[in-house]
Design an enzyme around this catalytic site. Structure first.
Site, PDB file in Angstrom:
ATOM      1  N   GLY A   1       6.941   5.039   8.047  1.00 14.24           N
ATOM      2  CA  GLY A   1       6.071   6.198   8.208  1.00 14.24           C
ATOM      3  C   GLY A   1       6.205   6.767   9.607  1.00 14.24           C
ATOM      4  O   GLY A   1       7.249   6.641  10.241  1.00 14.24           O
ATOM      5  N   SER A   2       5.123   7.360  10.096  1.00 14.54           N
ATOM      6  CA  SER A   2       5.190   8.049  11.388  1.00 14.54           C
ATOM      7  C   SER A   2       5.158   7.062  12.551  1.00 14.54           C
ATOM      8  O   SER A   2       4.593   5.969  12.448  1.00 14.54           O
ATOM      9  CB  SER A   2       4.007   9.015  11.494  1.00 14.54           C
ATOM     10  OG  SER A   2       2.809   8.282  11.408  1.00 14.54           O
TER      11      SER A   2
ATOM     12  N   GLY B   1       2.959   3.660  13.160  1.00 20.64           N
ATOM     13  CA  GLY B   1       3.792   2.457  13.279  1.00 20.64           C
ATOM     14  C   GLY B   1       3.489   1.692  14.559  1.00 20.64           C
ATOM     15  O   GLY B   1       3.314   0.470  14.532  1.00 20.64           O
TER      16      GLY B   1
ATOM     17  N   LYS C   1       0.855  -1.184   0.000  1.00 22.51           N
ATOM     18  CA  LYS C   1       0.000   0.000   0.000  1.00 22.51           C
ATOM     19  C   LYS C   1       0.891   1.234   0.000  1.00 22.51           C
ATOM     20  O   LYS C   1       1.528   1.559   1.002  1.00 22.51           O
ATOM     21  CB  LYS C   1      -0.917   0.049   1.229  1.00 22.51           C
ATOM     22  CG  LYS C   1      -2.055   1.037   0.987  1.00 22.51           C
ATOM     23  CD  LYS C   1      -2.632   1.634   2.219  1.00 22.51           C
ATOM     24  CE  LYS C   1      -1.932   2.866   2.696  1.00 22.51           C
ATOM     25  NZ  LYS C   1      -1.961   4.033   1.790  1.00 22.51           N
TER      26      LYS C   1
ATOM     27  N   GLU D   1      10.090  15.958  15.215  1.00 21.70           N
ATOM     28  CA  GLU D   1      10.437  15.889  13.803  1.00 21.70           C
ATOM     29  C   GLU D   1       9.561  16.888  13.036  1.00 21.70           C
ATOM     30  O   GLU D   1       8.345  16.889  13.204  1.00 21.70           O
ATOM     31  CB  GLU D   1      10.161  14.475  13.296  1.00 21.70           C
ATOM     32  CG  GLU D   1      10.544  14.284  11.855  1.00 21.70           C
ATOM     33  CD  GLU D   1      10.210  12.879  11.351  1.00 21.70           C
ATOM     34  OE1 GLU D   1       9.099  12.400  11.627  1.00 21.70           O
ATOM     35  OE2 GLU D   1      11.069  12.282  10.695  1.00 21.70           O
TER      36      GLU D   1
ATOM     37  N   GLU E   1      10.144   1.388  10.220  1.00 21.58           N
ATOM     38  CA  GLU E   1      11.115   2.448   9.911  1.00 21.58           C
ATOM     39  C   GLU E   1      10.377   3.762  10.144  1.00 21.58           C
ATOM     40  O   GLU E   1       9.487   4.124   9.374  1.00 21.58           O
ATOM     41  CB  GLU E   1      11.583   2.347   8.449  1.00 21.58           C
ATOM     42  CG  GLU E   1      12.360   1.084   8.117  1.00 21.58           C
ATOM     43  CD  GLU E   1      13.772   1.067   8.696  1.00 21.58           C
ATOM     44  OE1 GLU E   1      14.187   2.032   9.366  1.00 21.58           O
ATOM     45  OE2 GLU E   1      14.463   0.056   8.480  1.00 21.58           O
TER      46      GLU E   1
ATOM     47  N   GLU F   1       3.527   7.255  15.284  1.00 24.82           N
ATOM     48  CA  GLU F   1       2.183   7.047  15.829  1.00 24.82           C
ATOM     49  C   GLU F   1       1.486   5.880  15.106  1.00 24.82           C
ATOM     50  O   GLU F   1       0.983   4.948  15.741  1.00 24.82           O
ATOM     51  CB  GLU F   1       1.413   8.344  15.587  1.00 24.82           C
ATOM     52  CG  GLU F   1       0.139   8.469  16.352  1.00 24.82           C
ATOM     53  CD  GLU F   1      -0.602   9.720  15.888  1.00 24.82           C
ATOM     54  OE1 GLU F   1       0.004  10.600  15.233  1.00 24.82           O
ATOM     55  OE2 GLU F   1      -1.817   9.791  16.173  1.00 24.82           O
TER      56      GLU F   1
ATOM     57  N   CYS G   1      13.202  11.169   6.710  1.00 26.14           N
ATOM     58  CA  CYS G   1      13.274  10.630   8.070  1.00 26.14           C
ATOM     59  C   CYS G   1      14.676  10.804   8.623  1.00 26.14           C
ATOM     60  O   CYS G   1      14.873  11.019   9.794  1.00 26.14           O
ATOM     61  CB  CYS G   1      12.928   9.155   8.038  1.00 26.14           C
ATOM     62  SG  CYS G   1      13.908   8.265   6.835  1.00 26.14           S
TER      63      CYS G   1
HETATM   64  P1  NAD Z   1       2.160   8.183   7.814  1.00 24.42           P
HETATM   65  O1  NAD Z   1       2.447   7.365   9.016  1.00 24.42           O
HETATM   66  O2  NAD Z   1       1.083   9.180   7.886  1.00 24.42           O
HETATM   67  O3  NAD Z   1       1.820   7.260   6.558  1.00 24.42           O
HETATM   68  C1  NAD Z   1       2.659   6.209   6.145  1.00 24.42           C
HETATM   69  C2  NAD Z   1       1.807   5.178   5.433  1.00 24.42           C
HETATM   70  O4  NAD Z   1       0.894   4.619   6.364  1.00 24.42           O
HETATM   71  C3  NAD Z   1       0.964   5.715   4.294  1.00 24.42           C
HETATM   72  O5  NAD Z   1       0.874   4.734   3.285  1.00 24.42           O
HETATM   73  C4  NAD Z   1      -0.390   5.919   4.951  1.00 24.42           C
HETATM   74  O6  NAD Z   1      -1.457   5.869   4.026  1.00 24.42           O
HETATM   75  C5  NAD Z   1      -0.429   4.727   5.881  1.00 24.42           C
HETATM   76  N1  NAD Z   1      -1.295   4.886   7.051  1.00 24.42           N
HETATM   77  C6  NAD Z   1      -1.706   6.036   7.653  1.00 24.42           C
HETATM   78  N2  NAD Z   1      -2.498   5.750   8.701  1.00 24.42           N
HETATM   79  C7  NAD Z   1      -2.580   4.389   8.763  1.00 24.42           C
HETATM   80  C8  NAD Z   1      -3.252   3.482   9.626  1.00 24.42           C
HETATM   81  N3  NAD Z   1      -3.987   3.894  10.670  1.00 24.42           N
HETATM   82  N4  NAD Z   1      -3.109   2.173   9.388  1.00 24.42           N
HETATM   83  C9  NAD Z   1      -2.342   1.715   8.371  1.00 24.42           C
HETATM   84  N5  NAD Z   1      -1.704   2.517   7.523  1.00 24.42           N
HETATM   85  C10 NAD Z   1      -1.818   3.846   7.718  1.00 24.42           C
HETATM   86  O7  NAD Z   1       3.565   8.837   7.424  1.00 24.42           O
HETATM   87  P2  NAD Z   1       3.848   9.837   6.223  1.00 24.42           P
HETATM   88  O8  NAD Z   1       3.299  11.164   6.617  1.00 24.42           O
HETATM   89  O9  NAD Z   1       3.459   9.234   4.919  1.00 24.42           O
HETATM   90  O10 NAD Z   1       5.441   9.868   6.235  1.00 24.42           O
HETATM   91  C11 NAD Z   1       6.152  10.696   7.067  1.00 24.42           C
HETATM   92  C12 NAD Z   1       6.719   9.922   8.237  1.00 24.42           C
HETATM   93  O11 NAD Z   1       7.428   8.775   7.766  1.00 24.42           O
HETATM   94  C13 NAD Z   1       7.745  10.725   9.008  1.00 24.42           C
HETATM   95  O12 NAD Z   1       7.561  10.539  10.394  1.00 24.42           O
HETATM   96  C14 NAD Z   1       9.068  10.112   8.568  1.00 24.42           C
HETATM   97  O13 NAD Z   1      10.113  10.285   9.485  1.00 24.42           O
HETATM   98  C15 NAD Z   1       8.702   8.695   8.391  1.00 24.42           C
HETATM   99  N6  NAD Z   1       9.661   8.019   7.497  1.00 24.42           N
HETATM  100  C16 NAD Z   1      10.551   7.106   8.011  1.00 24.42           C
HETATM  101  C17 NAD Z   1      11.496   6.498   7.189  1.00 24.42           C
HETATM  102  C18 NAD Z   1      12.515   5.501   7.705  1.00 24.42           C
HETATM  103  O14 NAD Z   1      13.091   4.772   6.898  1.00 24.42           O
HETATM  104  N7  NAD Z   1      12.793   5.446   8.996  1.00 24.42           N
HETATM  105  C19 NAD Z   1      11.510   6.807   5.838  1.00 24.42           C
HETATM  106  C20 NAD Z   1      10.602   7.746   5.364  1.00 24.42           C
HETATM  107  C21 NAD Z   1       9.672   8.334   6.196  1.00 24.42           C
END
Ligand code: NAD
Length: 492
Positions: free
Chosen positions: A232-233, A237, A179, A389, A254, A235, A288
């Protein structure tokens, strides 16, 4: 691969484009103009479960998991070749959808090609071991794929971060459901189509589009899900890790960062300044692993801040698709607002803006999500701007008196993804690297990674790791086989 509103970006399930069960669509906007860019299907919970069902069937019925790993390797290699042949079109699509300069998007696509090549080479090296046991017995392990693996990706490096886990999962023989982020799904769909052309069997690589909370959670909760890789974030994760744990499904996470860059008194200031500029203004700071906290020895504060300010002021902002643009817009209006709010918090907390600090207001940029590269000084250590962040082009500068203070400041954070140290003293570089609480340390280098080097965060930056020779481990399990050979001496 021209993108117009008429170009359909559907879900890709079982080797076919599928519009999604509700027929609903989302209009994606070009972040440089906020004009409509493309339509993407909006999948539902039902679509998520259907994709998992299809993936499970493909895992059991196709020969992807059972055939010689070298054949999987060849299919992946073909995918890399096809992607390389279409690299320019993919880079343009990434830039239009996400906003980053074309030069950066080209780098991203090259990185994905290299990632696929790297794991293609590992597909026939998923080896078990033999284990000495007493008596006339023989013991060995078999490494098997898990089944259906789920991958949820963010919008900052859409294709890179999706493929970073999808490719090793495929190389190990799993069936995948991906996804991509709701804002940036286009290159993932285009790549799944190429995978079919490369000979990856239908149903082995599926892409489901839709809202994270609905579609993402449905994938994680589906009975066929055998592992979750989430980028992703923090929260989201941790929520997904809890959901997965309730079914004993392992997760790789991650998450975010607040990377410190330590500049010791003997550092090469010019090189450090360039690397810092790249580490916080690259991808408009939406990284990130961004080098978002500059910790500089007090003796170098003035010359270094001056150099970074000059870089920030000189950067050419504009739509990523235009030649010569060095920094694009933020991915969405909301993300731009979010970053500008943090800059206001810095001001309210007594911080000073030495570069940027506002939206770009030139006529050509006003409609897009452009925030000027920003450098902040004198922000108190307790400010949210120092601790949280921001995920935008905002650097916070703090000075220190000695190395112990620098290390203490660097580690005074809940994150632990990437840190950097700049010094000409070899001993100091390596001893500081050991003391930094982070998954990755750069010595005299800007944030940098390769498919062959582990990528991981500690503390609240993540769980598990990706990339490198061990990246196939989380996508396989070990089966132990104990054999009684009989004959000879009776077993004890
Ligand atoms: P996000 O957590 O909002 O979304 C990430 C993914 O999760 C998206 O595909 C989103 O549609 C999905 N998602 C959102 N809510 C969900 C839920 N309740 N259940 C399942 N899936 C859900 O993050 P973002 O805004 O897309 O990305 C920014 C964040 O990602 C930042 O905190 C950044 O640091 C982090 N990030 C980390 C890395 C790493 O390798 N450590 C790399 C890139 C980004």
């Amino acid at each position: 691969m021209a993108t117009t509103l008429e170009t359909a970006y559907d879900l890709f399930i079982g080797g076919k484009d599928q519009p999604g069960s509700t027929g609903e669509q989302r209009i994606l906007l070009d972040p440089a103009t906020n004009e409509p860019l493309a339509r993407a299907a909006l999948g539902s919970r039902d679509d998520a479960h259907a994709a998992m069902e299809v993936a499970d069937r493909a895992f059991r019925e196709s020969n992807w998991a059972t055939e010689d790993g070298a054949r999987r390797g060849r299919a992946l290699w073909k995918l890399a070749t096809l992607l390389e042949a279409n690299a320019d079109a993919f880079a343009r699509l990434e830039t239009l959808n996400q906003g980053k300069p074309l030069r950066e998007a080209r780098g991203d696509i090259g990185y994905v090609v290299r990632t696929i090549e790297y794991f293609a080479g590992l597909a026939d090296k998923v080896e078990g071991e033999t284990i000495p046991v007493p008596g006339t017995r023989f013991d060995y392990t078999i490494r098997e794929p898990l089944g259906v693996t789920v991958h949820i990706a963010p919008w900052n490096y859409p294709l890179v971060l999706a493929m970073r886990s999808v490719v090793p999962a495929l190389a190990a023989g799993n069936a995948v459901v991906l996804k991509p982020a709701s804002l940036t799904p286009l290159t993932a769909v285009a790549l799944a189509r190429l995978a079919k052309e490369a000979g990856i069997p239908d149903g082995i690589l599926n892409v489901v589009l839709g809202n994270g909370a609905e579609v993402g959670e449905a994938l994680v909760q589906d009975a066929h899900c055998r592992s979750v890789t989430f980028t992703g974030s923090g929260e989201v994760g941790s929520r997904l890790a809890l959901l997965a744990a309730s079914r004993l499904v392992p997760t790789t996470l991650e998450l975010g960062g607040k990377g410190p860059v330590l500049v010791l008194p003997d550092a090469d200031v010019d090189r450090a300044a360039k690397a810092i500029g790249y580490g916080i203004f690259g991808n408009a700071g939406q990284m990130c692993w961004a080098a978002s906290r500059l910790l500089v020895h007090e003796s170098l504060r003035e010359p270094l801040v001056e150099r970074v300010r000059a870089i920030a002021d000189r950067l050419k902002l504009g739509p990523g698709i235009q030649d010569g643009v060095e920094m694009g817009p933020l991915v969405s209006k909301e993300q731009a607002e979010h970053v500008l709010d943090y800059i206001e918090v810095a001001r309210a907390d007594g911080g000073k803006v030495v570069a940027g600090g506002s939206r770009a207001t030139e006529d050509a940029l006003r409609a897009g999500n452009f925030v000027r590269p920003t450098v902040l000084v004198d922000v108190p250590a307790t400010s949210r701007v120092v601790r949280e962040e921001i995920f935008g082009p905002v650097l916070v500068v703090t000075s220190f008196r000695d190395v112990d203070e620098a290390v203490r400041l660097a580690n005074d954070t809940s994150f632990g993804l990437l840190s950097a140290v700049w010094t000409r003293d070899l001993g100091a570089a390596h001893s500081v690297a050991r003391r930094l609480e982070s998954g990755m340390v750069m010595i005299n280098e800007s944030p940098m990674t390769f498919p062959q080097t582990p990528f991981a965060g500690v503390k609240s930056s993540g769980l598990g790791y990706e990339q490198g020779l061990r990246a196939l481990e989380p996508f396989t399990r070990r089966k132990n086989v104990l054999v009684q050979l009989g004959g000879g001496k009776r077993p004890a």
